[in-house]
Design a protein around this motif. Sequence first.
Motif, mmCIF file in Angstrom:
data_model
loop_
_atom_site.group_PDB
_atom_site.id
_atom_site.type_symbol
_atom_site.label_atom_id
_atom_site.label_comp_id
_atom_site.label_asym_id
_atom_site.label_seq_id
_atom_site.Cartn_x
_atom_site.Cartn_y
_atom_site.Cartn_z
ATOM 1 N N THR A 126 -29.138 18.592 -1.165
ATOM 2 C CA THR A 126 -28.149 19.613 -0.824
ATOM 3 C C THR A 126 -28.289 20.785 -1.793
ATOM 4 O OG1 THR A 126 -26.419 18.701 -2.245
ATOM 5 C CG2 THR A 126 -26.551 17.854 0.011
ATOM 6 N N SER A 128 -25.647 23.956 -3.388
ATOM 7 C CA SER A 128 -24.256 24.378 -3.413
ATOM 8 C C SER A 128 -24.029 25.387 -4.522
ATOM 9 C CB SER A 128 -23.335 23.167 -3.611
ATOM 10 O OG SER A 128 -21.969 23.511 -3.460
ATOM 11 N N THR A 262 -21.964 25.197 0.664
ATOM 12 C CA THR A 262 -22.769 23.987 0.485
ATOM 13 C C THR A 262 -23.647 23.804 1.717
ATOM 14 O OG1 THR A 262 -21.129 22.908 -0.937
ATOM 15 C CG2 THR A 262 -22.732 21.488 0.165
ATOM 16 N N SER A 264 -26.622 21.374 3.615
ATOM 17 C CA SER A 264 -27.328 20.098 3.693
ATOM 18 C C SER A 264 -28.327 20.162 4.841
ATOM 19 C CB SER A 264 -26.338 18.945 3.905
ATOM 20 O OG SER A 264 -25.703 19.050 5.156
ATOM 21 N N THR A 269 -21.189 24.414 4.860
ATOM 22 C CA THR A 269 -19.744 24.420 4.682
ATOM 23 C C THR A 269 -19.354 25.525 3.716
ATOM 24 O OG1 THR A 269 -19.633 22.019 5.004
ATOM 25 C CG2 THR A 269 -17.727 23.085 3.991
ATOM 26 N N TRP A 271 -16.471 26.907 1.360
ATOM 27 C CA TRP A 271 -15.309 26.336 0.697
ATOM 28 C C TRP A 271 -14.634 27.373 -0.192
ATOM 29 C CZ3 TRP A 271 -16.692 26.552 -4.450
ATOM 30 C CH2 TRP A 271 -18.049 26.395 -4.774
ATOM 31 N N ASP A 274 -13.370 25.046 -4.728
ATOM 32 C CA ASP A 274 -14.083 23.820 -5.073
ATOM 33 C C ASP A 274 -14.762 23.274 -3.817
ATOM 34 O OD1 ASP A 274 -13.958 20.584 -5.297
ATOM 35 O OD2 ASP A 274 -14.177 21.494 -7.291
ATOM 36 N N PRO A 275 -15.960 22.684 -3.945
ATOM 37 C CA PRO A 275 -16.647 22.153 -2.760
ATOM 38 C C PRO A 275 -15.843 21.129 -1.971
ATOM 39 C CG PRO A 275 -18.173 22.284 -4.606
ATOM 40 C CD PRO A 275 -16.809 22.593 -5.155
ATOM 41 N N SER A 276 -14.870 20.500 -2.619
ATOM 42 C CA SER A 276 -14.037 19.509 -1.921
ATOM 43 C C SER A 276 -12.945 20.154 -1.086
ATOM 44 C CB SER A 276 -13.399 18.558 -2.938
ATOM 45 O OG SER A 276 -12.501 19.260 -3.793
ATOM 46 N N ASN A 277 -12.882 21.486 -1.068
ATOM 47 C CA ASN A 277 -11.816 22.205 -0.367
ATOM 48 C C ASN A 277 -12.420 23.166 0.675
ATOM 49 O OD1 ASN A 277 -9.200 23.015 0.228
ATOM 50 N ND2 ASN A 277 -9.176 24.589 -1.353
ATOM 51 N N PRO A 278 -12.906 22.627 1.799
ATOM 52 C CA PRO A 278 -13.542 23.488 2.792
ATOM 53 C C PRO A 278 -12.555 24.442 3.454
ATOM 54 C CG PRO A 278 -13.267 21.255 3.653
ATOM 55 C CD PRO A 278 -12.904 21.203 2.195
#
Length: 284
Positions: A126, A128, A262, A264, A269, A271, A274-278
């Motif tokens: 990936t 990012s 990010t 893949s 995606t 975001w 933070d990458p955890s917050n699309p």
Amino acid sequence: MLTALDVQEGHRVLEVGTGTGWNAALLCHRVGSASVVTVEVDEANSAAARSRLQNAGFEPLVITGDGAAGYAAEAPYDRTIATCSIGRMPYAWVEQTVPGGVIVAPWGPTYGGEGIVRLSVGADGTASGRFLGSSAFMRLRDQRVGRTHVREYLNGEPWPAGGIKATTRLSPDDVGDWPVMFAIGAQVHGVFPWMEPYQDGSYTLWLRDTAVSSWATVDFEKGRSEFEVVQSGPRKLWSEVEDAYRWWDAAGRPGFQRFGLTVSTDSETVWIDDPSNPVPPSRS
């Protein structure tokens, strides 16, 4: 962009979009001609750039071809840079960049708004990273698309062609700046705007989808607090834009620097923070 690329001695660099050759010359000056590969899709531009570079004392490998494919024969690269914009990251660029390597490119959604993104390639395949600021580049030729004329959406009927009329308190002027267009485009997929101006300073904002199934108009007049909307088709495009604007406003009207990307093998995606917050897709 070159500062963000952070090219160091010993790095091998892939450039997509040779253009005049100027940027390739700077890269050659930094790391030496033998470490630079530059790809240009236009044969005439490629030949002219090669000549300019040689006249300046540089001899990178200048390839005439589709930059979306990178150039696998000389991979892997420590750094990859694109001097043309993209709406999706060619995964070949990720594959051809070493783990820990960096990709810098202008990225923008279909709707508009475009920023420079700096991605770090991970060992898991990936890539990012965050956006650094706004940009405006010519699109990678492989990703250019024609825009269907508004008449094709109206199916030969006079406007409003059966569209449903309503009003909105959100001014079209409020959704026209680059950062908010980017935020809208990250949520409202496959839609693009066009402004039809009039001599008195008013205008109509047209929204159309790439599927040629839905359209909307919003009429702007100075001094008004409500604006006429017409929407047609299975997607309510202005409603989608309004929802996306409200999300952006509630998030504190973020600029490019709060967004990231990010990539893949099979997805991209966008975001925020933070990458955890699309960024959520439009709900309308």
